[in-house]
Enzyme design. Sequence first.
Site, PDB file in Angstrom:
ATOM      1  N   ASP A 188       0.813  -1.214   0.000  1.00 21.74           N
ATOM      2  CA  ASP A 188       0.000   0.000   0.000  1.00 21.74           C
ATOM      3  C   ASP A 188       0.845   1.262   0.000  1.00 21.74           C
ATOM      4  OD1 ASP A 188      -2.719   0.187  -0.341  1.00 21.74           O
ATOM      5  OD2 ASP A 188      -3.094   0.865   1.702  1.00 21.74           O
ATOM      6  N   ASP A 241      -0.676 -11.232   7.654  1.00 18.82           N
ATOM      7  CA  ASP A 241       0.166 -10.052   7.797  1.00 18.82           C
ATOM      8  C   ASP A 241       1.570 -10.389   7.319  1.00 18.82           C
ATOM      9  OD1 ASP A 241      -1.926  -8.608   8.770  1.00 18.82           O
ATOM     10  OD2 ASP A 241      -1.362  -8.819  10.885  1.00 18.82           O
ATOM     11  N   ASP A 267     -11.664  -6.070  10.496  1.00 14.54           N
ATOM     12  CA  ASP A 267     -11.715  -7.526  10.529  1.00 14.54           C
ATOM     13  C   ASP A 267     -12.940  -8.027  11.301  1.00 14.54           C
ATOM     14  OD1 ASP A 267     -10.756  -6.464  12.846  1.00 14.54           O
ATOM     15  OD2 ASP A 267      -8.910  -7.628  12.926  1.00 14.54           O
TER      16      ASP A 267
END
Length: 1022
Positions: free
Chosen positions: A303, A521, A725
């Site tokens: 990102d 992650d 989440d």
Amino acid sequence: MGGDSDRPPPAVKFARRTNSGRVMSMSRDEELDFPDTRNDSSKYTVMMPATPDNQPGASPDKPDGPSTGSRFRADTQQRRGQDGGGGDSGGKLDRRMSSALKSNNNKSMLLRSQTQDFDHNHWLFETKGKYGIGNAYWQEGDSFDHETGMSMQDFMDKPWKPLTRKINVPPEVISPYRVLIVIRMIILVFFLTWRIENPNYDALWLWAMSIVCELWFAFSWLLDILPKFNPINRSADLSALQEKFEMVSPANPDGRSDLPGLDIFISTADPEKEPPLVTGNTILSILAVEYPVEKLSIYISDDGGAILTFEAMAEAVKFGELWVPFCRKHNIEPRNPDSYFSQKTDPTKGKKRPDFVKDRRWIKREYDEFKVRINGLPDVIKKRCDSYNKGEELKEKKLVKEKNNGVIPPDHKIEVTKATWMADGTHWPGTWYNTAPDHAKGDHAGIMQILSKVPDHDPVMGGPDEMTLDFTGIDTRLPMFAYVSREKRKSYDHNKKAGAMNALVRASAILSNGPFILNLDCDHYVYNCMAFREGMCYMMDRGGDRICYIQFPQRFEGIDPSDRYANHNTVFFDGNMRALDGLQGPVYVGTGCMFRRYALYGFEPPRAIEYTGFFGQKKKPAKSVDTQPEEEQQLSDHPDLGLPKKFGNSTMFNESIAVAEYQGRPLADHFSVKNGRPPGALLVPRPAIDAPTAAESIAVISCWFEDNTEWGDRIGWIYGSVTEDVVTGYRMHNRGWRSVYCITKRDAFRGTAPINLTDRLHQVLRWATGSVEIFFSKNNAILATSRLKFLQRVAYLNVGIYPFTSLFLVVYCILPALCLFSGQFIVKSLDVQFLSYLLLITICLICISLLEVKWSGIALEEWWRNEQFWVIGGSSAHLVAVVQGLLKVIAGIEISFTLTSKAAGEDEDDMYADLYIVKWTGLFIMPLFIMIINIIALVIGIARTIYSVIPQWNKLFGGAFFSFWVLAHMYPFAKGLMGRKGKLPTIIYVWSGLISITVSLLWIVISPPEGTTNTESSELKF
């Protein structure tokens, strides 16, 4: 008649066992031959089953062959066979006879002795020892049934086996656990009633504050404990998965893998806080997993659009060409090279190949060189950029000279944009080191680069000298790996991590369209190479089409041995999550989760169930939205129950939805499997990625693609909360989906967690703020649909409410100090009734905790650390989260959070160096205030009682006990403030003691003990 009275019933016969072990019939005739063995043989009684000829009322005119029916025929047929009379009854009985006896062979009916006992030995002799039909014996040359076509192979096939099984907690643990919960609830009702009916009029304000706090604590405890009524365990059968999907069968003659595709998502945002070496090791562990290579696709979302991450991933793929075959050859675990080479155990244990030591030594040198290249990338990129920028500057000077007859005007200033360059001499389309328009963080073009192509459908075996390693007979293919950085522009809200995940969902649907998605992650690597298969067992099992996601527990490395700040969080992951698995499933916790792509698209599950009644005790099949008219869909009672419609204007993406749904179905290999797919449906090779496909994948990650769509609202990851989440998982459960908690014997994934106190509190602050946002949003569980179970609703309600407990916790932690300051207590006196209630409540809580430790498998020390950090986090991060959440709801003030750093401390000699770093934050203020005020109150309370004419020790003991309770919970916080052991100056302790004594003496002067006041009380004398 009289002679027959001593005979045994027709179905009972006497028998004796011979020396060879054979059981011999003992009819009356045989008893005459062996009179001396009557006493011994009478001990053995054998129940003779009904043989094909031992059927009462059997017709001699039976047809050839057995019955064409089965034991699963309709009940009406069974009843007709049981009705007496008629030719049909006889026919049913005849069809149950063995095919070893022909229709004209009814001699065995005459083989009964005068006792009417069936002579089994004569029957075997007549039938030549053939026992009939079954999987123990089959007549050669004789088929079972010409009409059904059944053969011996139908009996010899292995029975259908489920892929998973549910294991309940032993009743000797769970039953007393539930009983104690009920008992404690009853005691709390009596205790709170007694407290309300017996106020302390001498300190009514203390009594009122304590009552309010205790009522809230009881309510909060109920929200936490009720969902734990039905904890369960699960196990997966990997061998059954292989038999069903990867063995040779008529539908799979080549024995290829029939498993569905799996797309892996890794998210990263900042290479400074998330080191590329850590991310690279995570990628290598995924590349080497034990899952069909052609079915696996890996995507990393950068990102930040950083060239450092891009080139580090390219280096990781290059090293993976060696690392992955090495892992497959020697069955390496774990397959993260950094973790593997850091193990303290003997690496040769269990390794049988003679060349393992040589291969390991060589691959270790290659990994060391890989680390050097990764760590040197920033300098390499900087030097490359400087070189190219100088070249551009020289070109500009040359152009100026050509325009001005070989002379540069003195007033002309040469300006060249300091660009960031790729290795091939082109501009990096992402973020530049020197920011420029269209090349800044948050303002750059979309990037999609295939770093590892789609693998061949057939295995590619290595040779004896593959880069100096012998990979003979080892598959050297790598899964497809793509680098993705979505387009970002300043005028768009990009919705943080949730927006990045949705961009990956769309891009992966175009490139690979795996029906299942696993997100990790960047610091969570694969610790168990079989974890993907275990998760797939639940998705592919009977009823798996109703599972929206499989949540794996989070396990962490690099935590200090004492786990000072409860970083392992085992009480939540092994207790709460395991309990939720017995309801509708665990909540989604952000990483280590395998999704069903179709569920992420916002569709409802097949065969959804609605729960009605006050406690949801009544359930009924829910009406499918697909079958309702469009007008009724729009008038649905809840927005989550409508059909998703606005996916965007990509035809290729829209066409992939139905394909993903079909490929994600379980295997229809049993009549009880509903909504299944036929075997062999996923054996077709994947097509290569062509130019139009690549262009479409870039188009769907543009920032404008989500305009006028339902992405982030009901499709994909849900926007509007920092804890996207939990909200995403809640919305799936709200539609009727269920989830599964998959605890593997060997940890599936391992990651890192912040061990520094400041970082840990900021992490908890982000979670708690998200919970407050959930409480004040439409995602509050109070507004859930009837498809959410009652106790699941309670669990989600607790997710949104638990931060508000901090308001009452802070007050209750200050109450002991106020009692000591005032000389009063929350009750009028420590009488027997109050102490009895307190003792019973404490004993019940201890027993419940011990039983919870028993069924969850956590340690007592872990439970105690969790209790300590609950007070620390509740009095700091949770309190600030409530304030920030209220500011956002009331005043519209947005909260920004910094990314949790994954980088290690600078002290390489001490892996726990971050534990001792003290970084001041405003979150320290309230816990520090609670500690200081309780310490001072203890000193003042003791001094007041000692110097009183009539000491009131009971009030001192009450306040002092609760002050020590508070300080005991704050002990890890105090250690965190002290930093490294031995570095805190001694003068700090001296000053703290002097201040406490001075304040206590001053308080005595201001508020002297009773009975010591006089006219000179206002004077301070020494």
